[in-house]
Scaffold this motif. Structure first.
Motif, PDB file in Angstrom:
ATOM      1  N   HIS A   8     -64.770  -7.226  -9.480  1.00  0.00           N
ATOM      2  CA  HIS A   8     -63.647  -6.704  -8.699  1.00  0.00           C
ATOM      3  C   HIS A   8     -64.111  -5.418  -8.031  1.00  0.00           C
ATOM      4  CE1 HIS A   8     -59.523  -5.619  -7.635  1.00  0.00           C
ATOM      5  NE2 HIS A   8     -59.850  -4.386  -7.986  1.00  0.00           N
ATOM      6  N   HIS A  38     -62.329   1.872 -11.322  1.00  0.00           N
ATOM      7  CA  HIS A  38     -61.928   3.244 -10.992  1.00  0.00           C
ATOM      8  C   HIS A  38     -62.313   4.184 -12.138  1.00  0.00           C
ATOM      9  CE1 HIS A  38     -58.917   1.554  -7.941  1.00  0.00           C
ATOM     10  NE2 HIS A  38     -59.696   2.366  -7.258  1.00  0.00           N
ATOM     11  N   ASP A 104     -52.867   0.830  -9.950  1.00  0.00           N
ATOM     12  CA  ASP A 104     -53.474   0.039  -8.859  1.00  0.00           C
ATOM     13  C   ASP A 104     -52.914  -1.372  -9.057  1.00  0.00           C
ATOM     14  OD1 ASP A 104     -55.188  -1.222  -7.081  1.00  0.00           O
ATOM     15  OD2 ASP A 104     -56.957  -1.050  -8.370  1.00  0.00           O
ATOM     16  N   GLY A 106     -50.970  -5.138  -9.107  1.00  0.00           N
ATOM     17  CA  GLY A 106     -51.259  -6.526  -8.724  1.00  0.00           C
ATOM     18  C   GLY A 106     -52.452  -7.153  -9.400  1.00  0.00           C
TER      19      GLY A 106
HETATM   20  C1  LIG Z   1     -55.961  -4.492  -9.180  1.00  0.00           C
HETATM   21  S1  LIG Z   1     -56.444  -4.680 -10.818  1.00  0.00           S
HETATM   22  C2  LIG Z   1     -57.021  -3.074 -11.250  1.00  0.00           C
HETATM   23  C3  LIG Z   1     -58.455  -2.819 -10.877  1.00  0.00           C
HETATM   24  C4  LIG Z   1     -59.002  -1.529 -11.391  1.00  0.00           C
HETATM   25  N1  LIG Z   1     -58.312  -0.393 -10.821  1.00  0.00           N
HETATM   26  C5  LIG Z   1     -60.507  -1.434 -11.106  1.00  0.00           C
HETATM   27  O1  LIG Z   1     -60.901  -0.603 -10.277  1.00  0.00           O
HETATM   28  O2  LIG Z   1     -61.266  -2.190 -11.707  1.00  0.00           O
HETATM   29  C6  LIG Z   1     -54.904  -4.701 -11.620  1.00  0.00           C
HETATM   30  C7  LIG Z   1     -55.002  -4.867 -13.132  1.00  0.00           C
HETATM   31  O3  LIG Z   1     -53.753  -4.473 -13.681  1.00  0.00           O
HETATM   32  C8  LIG Z   1     -53.338  -5.385 -14.655  1.00  0.00           C
HETATM   33  N2  LIG Z   1     -51.859  -5.289 -14.643  1.00  0.00           N
HETATM   34  C9  LIG Z   1     -51.001  -5.708 -13.688  1.00  0.00           C
HETATM   35  N3  LIG Z   1     -49.751  -5.377 -14.010  1.00  0.00           N
HETATM   36  C10 LIG Z   1     -49.812  -4.701 -15.195  1.00  0.00           C
HETATM   37  C11 LIG Z   1     -48.846  -4.075 -16.024  1.00  0.00           C
HETATM   38  N4  LIG Z   1     -47.548  -4.092 -15.709  1.00  0.00           N
HETATM   39  N5  LIG Z   1     -49.277  -3.442 -17.132  1.00  0.00           N
HETATM   40  C12 LIG Z   1     -50.601  -3.416 -17.460  1.00  0.00           C
HETATM   41  N6  LIG Z   1     -51.557  -4.019 -16.724  1.00  0.00           N
HETATM   42  C13 LIG Z   1     -51.162  -4.633 -15.594  1.00  0.00           C
HETATM   43  C14 LIG Z   1     -53.909  -6.717 -14.240  1.00  0.00           C
HETATM   44  O4  LIG Z   1     -54.110  -7.552 -15.348  1.00  0.00           O
HETATM   45  C15 LIG Z   1     -55.230  -6.289 -13.605  1.00  0.00           C
HETATM   46  O5  LIG Z   1     -56.266  -6.292 -14.551  1.00  0.00           O
END
Ligand SMILES: C[S@@+](CC[C@H](N)C(=O)[O-])C[C@H]1O[C@@H](n2cnc3c(N)ncnc32)[C@H](O)[C@@H]1O
Length: 311
Positions: A8, A38, A104, A106
């Motif tokens: 990712h 991140h 972040d 979704g």
């Molecule tokens: C867009 S990715 C984040 C990527 C991360 N910032 C990176 O740089 O690797 C979103 C992550 O948030 C998790 N997620 C989505 N909604 C969530 C929630 N309500 N609580 C905890 N995790 C959540 C998803 O499973 C996913 O792994």
């Protein structure tokens, strides 16, 4: 899927490092840890950080992140939880201040690549769509149990799908023959309900709508923002990356309301200040991705990043 194959690209890496986290930050709550992209950037750029707590609902992501962040294991804690449980996490792991909160929102790219999670219409998989593998309520229970009215509302409200009602009627007719269990079955119903030229857009909109409903994404976002502002202290920052207009609307409204003093009309003045502003906006308008980043990482196309600091 093995950790090694998960991938990712973190969105707005430079902006997170330049506008959200700073040289005085002592701790981070990363609500959407993902694979720790991140987190790794933040640890590298700000070695003074004493505590970094990341939550994710996806246990596979947490395992991968723990592996990816091994170098910082003395300061990193991964918790399998919803980011809306930030209050419980903060009680269990008191944050040295100033704190930075990062959301972040979704899906990760690899969610879409892994057909066993059922997020994508591009490959056949179970109609799951829940971020957490432990969640009993998933897309399958929604499409097989909700009324035509509720299915229509989900597709209209979360996907702005013009053919929502027609698709809902076809879902209910199909499930009377046999419960829907596969993404390919939902895909076929959507394709049969819309004009061929609208198929691609309808598939994207409807799958997104059911994903948002399955995970109650807007509800958890609102809850997380309320709780975050409640526990933030002066100098703490929050940054939210949203990819959907409804998500951004929630963030924008909270940020705007809390950045204005509360006023009340009294008999002496039309605008007596009853409570000062709670936060200041670090971003007056949301940060978006540059054309170069969009070219390299198409997922950044729709991002809106808003940052605020508690006064
Ligand atoms: C867009 S990715 C984040 C990527 C991360 N910032 C990176 O740089 O690797 C979103 C992550 O948030 C998790 N997620 C989505 N909604 C969530 C929630 N309500 N609580 C905890 N995790 C959540 C998803 O499973 C996913 O792994």
């Amino acid at each position: 899927m093995l950790h090694q194959t998960l991938k990712h690209d973190s969105v707005l890496p430079k902006e997170v490092l330049e506008s959200l986290v700073h040289s005085k930050t002592q701790s981070v709550f990363d609500g959407t840890l993902g694979l720790g992209g991140h987190a790794d950037l933040i640890f590298k750029a700000y070695p003074q950080i004493k505590l970094y707590v990341g939550t994710d609902l996806d246990g596979q992501h947490l395992d991968a992140a723990r592996e990816n962040l091994k170098a910082y294991e003395d300061r990193f804690i991964g918790v399998e939880a919803n980011f809306s449980q930030i209050d419980e996490v903060a009680a269990a792991h008191p944050f040295p201040r100033p704190l930075c909160i990062l959301l972040d929102l979704g899906v990760c790219s690899n969610h879409l690549d892994d057909e066993s999670k059922g997020f994508s219409h591009q490959a056949d998989g179970p109609l799951h769509m829940a971020f957490s593998a432990n969640q009993a309520h998933n897309c399958q229970t929604i499409v097989n149990e909700q009324s035509v009215g509720e299915l229509t509302r989900i597709m209209r409200d979360f996907g702005e799908e013009p053919s929502a009602h027609r698709i809902a009627l076809k879902i209910v007719a199909a499930r009377e023959e046999k419960p829907l269990t596969r993404t390919s079955e939902l895909k076929e119903i959507i394709e049969k309900s819309v004009h061929p030229r609208d198929r691609k857009k309808a598939l994207t909109r409807v799958f997104q709508a059911f994903r948002m409903a399955t995970n109650q994404e807007l509800h958890h976002l609102s809850l997380a923002l309320d709780k975050s502002f409640e526990l933030m202290e002066s100098g703490d920052r929050i940054g939210v990356m949203s990819y959907h207009s409804l998500e951004d609307r929630i963030v924008k409204k909270q940020f705007q309301t809390r950045s204005r003093p509360k006023t009340e009309a009294t008999k002496f003045s039309l605008h007596d200040v009853v409570e000062p502003a709670e936060i200041k906006l670090i971003t007056k308008s949301p940060i978006t991705a540059s054309p170069a980043e969009i070219e390299e990482n198409p997922r950044s196309r729709s991002v809106k990043f808003r940052i605020a600091e508690k006064i």
